[in-house]
Design a protein around this motif. Structure first.
Motif, short mmCIF file in Angstrom:
data_model
loop_
_atom_site.label_atom_id
_atom_site.label_comp_id
_atom_site.label_asym_id
_atom_site.label_seq_id
_atom_site.Cartn_x
_atom_site.Cartn_y
_atom_site.Cartn_z
N LEU A 12 -0.16 24.40 52.46
CA LEU A 12 -0.19 24.36 54.10
C LEU A 12 -0.96 24.81 54.90
O LEU A 12 -1.52 23.82 55.63
N LEU A 13 -1.53 26.26 54.70
CA LEU A 13 -2.84 26.37 55.10
C LEU A 13 -3.70 26.31 55.64
O LEU A 13 -4.32 26.00 56.37
N VAL A 14 -4.75 25.50 54.34
CA VAL A 14 -4.88 24.65 53.26
C VAL A 14 -5.34 23.49 55.28
O VAL A 14 -5.86 22.89 54.90
N ALA A 15 -3.73 22.46 54.61
CA ALA A 15 -4.30 21.33 55.11
C ALA A 15 -4.28 21.40 56.57
O ALA A 15 -4.70 20.18 57.28
N CYS A 16 -3.72 22.17 56.99
CA CYS A 16 -3.93 23.21 59.10
C CYS A 16 -5.02 23.01 59.40
O CYS A 16 -5.38 22.66 59.79
N ALA A 17 -6.12 23.93 58.59
CA ALA A 17 -7.47 24.12 58.01
C ALA A 17 -8.11 22.93 58.56
O ALA A 17 -9.11 22.55 58.98
N GLU A 18 -7.91 22.31 57.95
CA GLU A 18 -8.63 20.75 57.61
C GLU A 18 -8.22 20.11 58.20
O GLU A 18 -9.23 19.15 58.84
N ARG A 19 -7.27 19.95 58.98
CA ARG A 19 -6.86 18.74 61.04
C ARG A 19 -7.47 20.10 61.76
O ARG A 19 -7.19 19.45 62.86
N ASP A 20 -8.30 20.60 61.81
CA ASP A 20 -8.13 21.43 62.47
C ASP A 20 -7.12 22.14 63.19
O ASP A 20 -8.03 22.63 64.58
N LEU A 21 -6.88 22.39 62.74
CA LEU A 21 -5.84 23.26 63.11
C LEU A 21 -5.73 25.03 63.25
O LEU A 21 -5.37 25.88 64.29
N GLY A 22 -6.49 25.36 62.90
CA GLY A 22 -7.32 27.34 62.68
C GLY A 22 -7.85 27.13 61.37
O GLY A 22 -8.12 26.57 60.47
N LEU A 23 -7.95 28.39 61.17
CA LEU A 23 -8.14 29.27 59.96
C LEU A 23 -7.25 29.72 59.31
O LEU A 23 -5.83 29.57 60.11
N ALA A 24 -7.34 29.09 57.72
CA ALA A 24 -6.66 29.51 56.70
C ALA A 24 -7.32 31.33 55.87
O ALA A 24 -8.26 31.12 55.45
N PHE A 25 -6.15 31.93 56.14
CA PHE A 25 -7.14 33.22 55.04
C PHE A 25 -6.79 33.19 53.79
O PHE A 25 -5.01 33.02 53.46
N VAL A 26 -7.26 32.51 52.45
CA VAL A 26 -7.03 32.35 51.30
C VAL A 26 -7.79 32.23 50.35
O VAL A 26 -9.20 32.17 50.92
N VAL A 27 -7.48 32.39 49.01
CA VAL A 27 -8.38 32.65 47.53
C VAL A 27 -9.12 31.28 47.94
O VAL A 27 -8.57 29.92 48.32
#
Length: 93
Positions: A12-27
Protein backbone atom coordinates in the motif's frame (compact mmCIF):
# COMPACT_ATOMS: atom_id res chain seq x y z
CA UNK A 1 -7.89 11.77 1.14
CA UNK A 2 -6.60 14.40 3.53
CA UNK A 3 -4.09 13.96 6.28
CA UNK A 4 -1.31 11.46 6.89
CA UNK A 5 -1.46 7.81 5.94
CA UNK A 6 0.11 5.39 8.38
CA UNK A 7 0.28 1.73 7.47
CA UNK A 8 2.35 -1.39 7.97
CA UNK A 9 1.28 -2.62 4.52
CA UNK A 10 4.36 -2.17 2.35
CA UNK A 11 2.46 -2.74 -0.91
CA UNK A 12 0.00 0.00 0.00
CA UNK A 13 2.78 2.44 0.90
CA UNK A 14 4.66 1.77 -2.34
CA UNK A 15 1.46 2.08 -4.40
CA UNK A 16 0.70 5.44 -2.76
CA UNK A 17 4.22 6.68 -3.45
CA UNK A 18 3.91 5.60 -7.10
CA UNK A 19 0.79 7.76 -7.33
CA UNK A 20 2.59 10.81 -5.87
CA UNK A 21 0.66 10.67 -2.61
CA UNK A 22 3.79 11.04 -0.47
CA UNK A 23 6.94 9.30 0.65
CA UNK A 24 7.14 5.63 1.57
CA UNK A 25 9.70 4.55 4.14
CA UNK A 26 10.32 0.95 3.04
CA UNK A 27 13.17 -1.46 2.50
CA UNK A 28 14.67 -0.84 -0.94
CA UNK A 29 13.98 -4.39 -2.10
CA UNK A 30 10.25 -3.79 -1.52
CA UNK A 31 10.33 -0.87 -3.96
CA UNK A 32 12.83 -2.34 -6.44
CA UNK A 33 10.30 -2.84 -9.26
CA UNK A 34 9.09 0.76 -9.06
CA UNK A 35 12.66 2.05 -8.83
CA UNK A 36 13.80 0.05 -11.86
CA UNK A 37 10.71 1.10 -13.85
CA UNK A 38 11.33 4.76 -13.05
CA UNK A 39 8.01 5.11 -11.22
CA UNK A 40 9.86 5.74 -7.94
CA UNK A 41 13.07 7.41 -6.91
CA UNK A 42 14.98 7.36 -3.66
CA UNK A 43 14.92 10.35 -1.34
CA UNK A 44 17.17 11.50 1.48
CA UNK A 45 19.99 9.21 0.34
CA UNK A 46 22.53 11.07 2.49
CA UNK A 47 20.64 9.95 5.58
CA UNK A 48 19.94 6.35 4.54
CA UNK A 49 21.73 3.44 6.15
CA UNK A 50 22.84 0.36 4.29
CA UNK A 51 22.70 -2.63 6.58
CA UNK A 52 22.81 -6.08 5.07
CA UNK A 53 21.22 -9.01 6.77
CA UNK A 54 18.04 -9.97 8.46
CA UNK A 55 16.93 -8.54 11.78
CA UNK A 56 14.50 -10.54 13.82
CA UNK A 57 12.77 -9.25 16.93
CA UNK A 58 11.00 -11.67 19.21
CA UNK A 59 10.12 -11.97 22.90
CA UNK A 60 12.75 -13.56 25.12
CA UNK A 61 10.27 -16.26 26.05
CA UNK A 62 10.26 -17.47 22.41
CA UNK A 63 13.97 -18.30 22.34
CA UNK A 64 13.41 -21.97 23.08
CA UNK A 65 10.68 -22.34 20.45
CA UNK A 66 11.43 -25.03 17.84
CA UNK A 67 9.50 -22.99 15.26
CA UNK A 68 11.65 -19.92 15.87
CA UNK A 69 14.82 -22.04 15.76
CA UNK A 70 13.68 -23.47 12.40
CA UNK A 71 13.02 -19.98 11.02
CA UNK A 72 16.43 -18.72 12.14
CA UNK A 73 18.23 -21.76 10.70
CA UNK A 74 16.37 -21.43 7.40
CA UNK A 75 17.10 -17.70 7.15
CA UNK A 76 20.80 -18.29 7.84
CA UNK A 77 20.98 -20.91 5.10
CA UNK A 78 19.20 -18.69 2.59
CA UNK A 79 21.32 -15.64 3.37
CA UNK A 80 24.54 -17.67 3.26
CA UNK A 81 23.49 -19.07 -0.11
CA UNK A 82 22.77 -15.59 -1.48
CA UNK A 83 26.10 -14.24 -0.27
CA UNK A 84 27.99 -17.23 -1.70
CA UNK A 85 26.21 -16.76 -5.03
CA UNK A 86 27.32 -13.13 -5.09
CA UNK A 87 30.90 -14.18 -4.33
CA UNK A 88 30.99 -12.39 -1.00
CA UNK A 89 31.87 -15.44 1.04
CA UNK A 90 33.60 -18.69 0.32
CA UNK A 91 32.38 -22.11 1.26
CA UNK A 92 34.36 -23.82 4.02
CA UNK A 93 34.21 -27.10 2.09
Amino acid sequence: MRGPLLSNDTELLVACAERDLGLAFVVESEARHGLEAGALETALDDFATNVEGLFLYFPTSARGSPKLRGLVDCARELLAGQKAAKGRIRSKR
